[in-house]
Design an enzyme around this catalytic site. Structure first.
Site, PDB file in Angstrom:
ATOM      1  N   TYR A  74       2.257  10.068   0.148  1.00 58.25           N
ATOM      2  CA  TYR A  74       3.327   9.551   1.023  1.00 58.25           C
ATOM      3  C   TYR A  74       4.726   9.810   0.471  1.00 58.25           C
ATOM      4  CZ  TYR A  74      -0.381   6.541   3.061  1.00 58.25           C
ATOM      5  OH  TYR A  74      -1.512   6.036   3.640  1.00 58.25           O
ATOM      6  N   ASP A  77       0.838  -1.199   0.000  1.00 58.87           N
ATOM      7  CA  ASP A  77       0.000   0.000   0.000  1.00 58.87           C
ATOM      8  C   ASP A  77       0.876   1.254   0.000  1.00 58.87           C
ATOM      9  OD1 ASP A  77      -2.575   1.451   0.386  1.00 58.87           O
ATOM     10  OD2 ASP A  77      -1.561   2.104   2.212  1.00 58.87           O
TER      11      ASP A  77
HETATM   12  N1  LIG Z   1      -6.137   7.242   5.936  1.00 62.39           N
HETATM   13  C1  LIG Z   1      -5.274   6.431   5.364  1.00 62.39           C
HETATM   14  O1  LIG Z   1      -5.436   6.132   4.215  1.00 62.39           O
HETATM   15  C2  LIG Z   1      -4.126   5.840   6.130  1.00 62.39           C
HETATM   16  C3  LIG Z   1      -3.775   6.364   7.377  1.00 62.39           C
HETATM   17  C4  LIG Z   1      -2.768   5.721   8.073  1.00 62.39           C
HETATM   18  C5  LIG Z   1      -2.127   4.610   7.546  1.00 62.39           C
HETATM   19  N2  LIG Z   1      -2.454   4.136   6.310  1.00 62.39           N
HETATM   20  C6  LIG Z   1      -1.787   2.965   5.693  1.00 62.39           C
HETATM   21  O2  LIG Z   1      -1.722   1.965   6.704  1.00 62.39           O
HETATM   22  C7  LIG Z   1      -0.366   1.553   6.831  1.00 62.39           C
HETATM   23  C8  LIG Z   1      -0.145   1.013   8.221  1.00 62.39           C
HETATM   24  O3  LIG Z   1      -0.176   2.067   9.173  1.00 62.39           O
HETATM   25  P1  LIG Z   1       1.128   2.374   9.979  1.00 62.39           P
HETATM   26  O4  LIG Z   1       2.261   2.597   9.013  1.00 62.39           O
HETATM   27  O5  LIG Z   1       0.833   3.396  10.982  1.00 62.39           O
HETATM   28  O6  LIG Z   1       1.416   0.938  10.585  1.00 62.39           O
HETATM   29  P2  LIG Z   1       1.424   0.241  11.971  1.00 62.39           P
HETATM   30  O7  LIG Z   1       1.998  -1.076  11.597  1.00 62.39           O
HETATM   31  O8  LIG Z   1       0.120   0.289  12.679  1.00 62.39           O
HETATM   32  O9  LIG Z   1       2.437   1.085  12.901  1.00 62.39           O
HETATM   33  C9  LIG Z   1       3.699   1.351  12.457  1.00 62.39           C
HETATM   34  C10 LIG Z   1       4.470   2.113  13.532  1.00 62.39           C
HETATM   35  O10 LIG Z   1       4.897   1.220  14.537  1.00 62.39           O
HETATM   36  C11 LIG Z   1       6.322   1.136  14.562  1.00 62.39           C
HETATM   37  N3  LIG Z   1       6.664  -0.301  14.564  1.00 62.39           N
HETATM   38  C12 LIG Z   1       6.362  -1.201  13.606  1.00 62.39           C
HETATM   39  N4  LIG Z   1       6.839  -2.422  13.952  1.00 62.39           N
HETATM   40  C13 LIG Z   1       7.432  -2.277  15.168  1.00 62.39           C
HETATM   41  C14 LIG Z   1       8.087  -3.181  16.028  1.00 62.39           C
HETATM   42  N5  LIG Z   1       8.223  -4.470  15.727  1.00 62.39           N
HETATM   43  N6  LIG Z   1       8.576  -2.690  17.191  1.00 62.39           N
HETATM   44  C15 LIG Z   1       8.422  -1.389  17.513  1.00 62.39           C
HETATM   45  N7  LIG Z   1       7.823  -0.480  16.732  1.00 62.39           N
HETATM   46  C16 LIG Z   1       7.322  -0.921  15.552  1.00 62.39           C
HETATM   47  C17 LIG Z   1       6.811   1.782  13.302  1.00 62.39           C
HETATM   48  O11 LIG Z   1       8.048   2.457  13.537  1.00 62.39           O
HETATM   49  P3  LIG Z   1       9.445   1.894  12.940  1.00 62.39           P
HETATM   50  O12 LIG Z   1       9.592   2.477  11.582  1.00 62.39           O
HETATM   51  O13 LIG Z   1      10.450   2.369  13.923  1.00 62.39           O
HETATM   52  O14 LIG Z   1       9.337   0.386  12.906  1.00 62.39           O
HETATM   53  C18 LIG Z   1       5.693   2.745  12.930  1.00 62.39           C
HETATM   54  O15 LIG Z   1       5.878   4.004  13.497  1.00 62.39           O
HETATM   55  C19 LIG Z   1       0.422   2.803   6.456  1.00 62.39           C
HETATM   56  O16 LIG Z   1       1.763   2.516   6.160  1.00 62.39           O
HETATM   57  C20 LIG Z   1      -0.365   3.252   5.258  1.00 62.39           C
HETATM   58  O17 LIG Z   1       0.005   2.457   4.149  1.00 62.39           O
HETATM   59  C21 LIG Z   1      -3.469   4.732   5.603  1.00 62.39           C
END
Ligand SMILES: NC(=O)c1ccc[n+]([C@@H]2O[C@H](COP(=O)([O-])OP(=O)(O)OC[C@H]3O[C@@H](n4cnc5c(N)ncnc54)[C@H](OP(=O)(O)O)[C@@H]3O)[C@@H](O)[C@H]2O)c1
Length: 307
Positions: free
Chosen positions: A58, A53
């Site tokens: 982004y 995605d």
């Molecule tokens: N409205 C929308 O359309 C919308 C809004 C938000 C998100 N999205 C989509 O949804 C996706 C997922 O959301 P998200 O990126 O917020 O994902 P998430 O997987 O819920 O959270 C990711 C966050 O957690 C940290 N993290 C991930 N794995 C970790 C681990 N094993 N240990 C500690 N910290 C960890 C990451 O930092 P590190 O980089 O340090 O690992 C990052 O800041 C986005 O990438 C995007 O594609 C869409």
């Protein structure tokens, strides 16, 4: 890698979906080099993740494009999005062409309206969706999706409205064990309508940063939505340790188990976190006792996203 069918799209997708946005944007927000960000995508592909995605907003479409350059096009399912600010039919056509170019492809599998606010929905439905339909007929997009603005729309007001229109093949929904309100307000209907569901915010900040979790739990206790008697005073969610090596693992596995969810998006800029997260997706479901306890503790919460 576990695979599933993304609702009525029929697309075969990995349950682990690589998120190109969020706070990490594949490392772009953490000053990683482009080569490091491309390596994150390749690491996911090497682990047989096929769902990626991204979004024009982004700044990671080009990274994804470089990472998939040597991959057969039908081996990946690409999801990208059009920002909705100042959107017009012409802007959609121009933006989509630019996204296709950055991604190095001639079609997008799932093209979404990005972060739709509740009071913007009618306008987008009437003015922009017909253009999405034309682009679908031209073969530039295969399926039409919509994503909510979960950071502010924590009660899923926009998606509840969108569920009344037979337009959306895929919805991106905010869901995590802190705010499970999508279960009744969104998933009950997406299951009936066979709409593909992508989960965002499974971990985000509140479930990846222990201090942030403490602050969030204090806020929920303060507002009367969580009963402090349900939590351990020293380590509030200590019971998770019986099932899971760490909080992020429990958070992803809670979402995988939820009926109606298909792809759980996971975003990171760290190869070590990606490795850990991929492992979480190979583990069995959380025990029924742990799952039930999380459902009980947070059953009334619909005011926070875990941002
Ligand atoms: N409205 C929308 O359309 C919308 C809004 C938000 C998100 N999205 C989509 O949804 C996706 C997922 O959301 P998200 O990126 O917020 O994902 P998430 O997987 O819920 O959270 C990711 C966050 O957690 C940290 N993290 C991930 N794995 C970790 C681990 N094993 N240990 C500690 N910290 C960890 C990451 O930092 P590190 O980089 O340090 O690992 C990052 O800041 C986005 O990438 C995007 O594609 C869409």
């Amino acid at each position: 890698m576990k695979y599933t069918t993304l609702g009525r799209t029929g697309l075969k997708v990995s349950v682990f979906g690589l998120g190109g946005g969020g706070h990490s944007r594949l490392g772009k927000s953490q000053d990683k080099t482009e080569a490091e960000s491309v390596a994150i995508v390749r690491q996911a592909l090497d682990a047989d993740v096929n769902f990626i995605d991204t979004a024009e907003g982004y700044g990671t479409e080009e990274i994804v494009g470089k990472a998939i350059a040597g991959v057969k096009r039908d081996a990946v399912v690409l999801s990208t999005k059009k920002s909705t600010d100042e959107i017009t039919p012409n802007a959609v056509r121009t933006s989509l062409d630019a996204s296709l170019k950055r991604l190095g492809t001639d079609y997008i599998d799932v093209y979404h309206l990005h972060g739709v606010a509740p009071d913007d929905y009618e306008r987008l439905l009437n003015d922009i969706v017909p253009t999405f339909e034309q682009l679908r007929q031209q073969g530039k997009i295969r399926f039409i999706g919509i994503t909510e603005r979960f950071g502010s729309d924590t009660k899923h007001t926009m998606l509840q409205r969108a569920l009344q229109d037979n337009v959306w093949d895929v919805m991106m929904v905010g869901f995590n064990f802190l705010n499970q309100s999508a279960r009744e307000r969104v998933f009950a209907a997406t299951i009936q309508q066979n709409i593909g569901v992508l989960v965002m915010f499974a971990v985000r900040r509140a479930l990846s940063d222990p201090q942030r979790l403490r602050d969030t739990l204090s806020q929920l206790i303060g507002s009367g939505l969580v009963d402090p008697a349900d939590l351990d005073a020293d380590e509030p969610l200590k019971f998770l340790q019986t099932d899971s090596p760490n909080l992020t693992d429990a958070a992803y596995r809670f979402c995988i188990d939820e009926p109606g969810t298909h792809v759980i998006l996971s975003g990171t800029g760290s190869p070590d976190h990606l490795r850990e997260n991929l492992e979480a997706f190979t583990r069995p479901p959380l025990s029924p006792a742990t799952n039930q306890r999380l459902k009980h503790i947070f059953q009334r919460v619909d005011t926070i996203s875990g941002q």
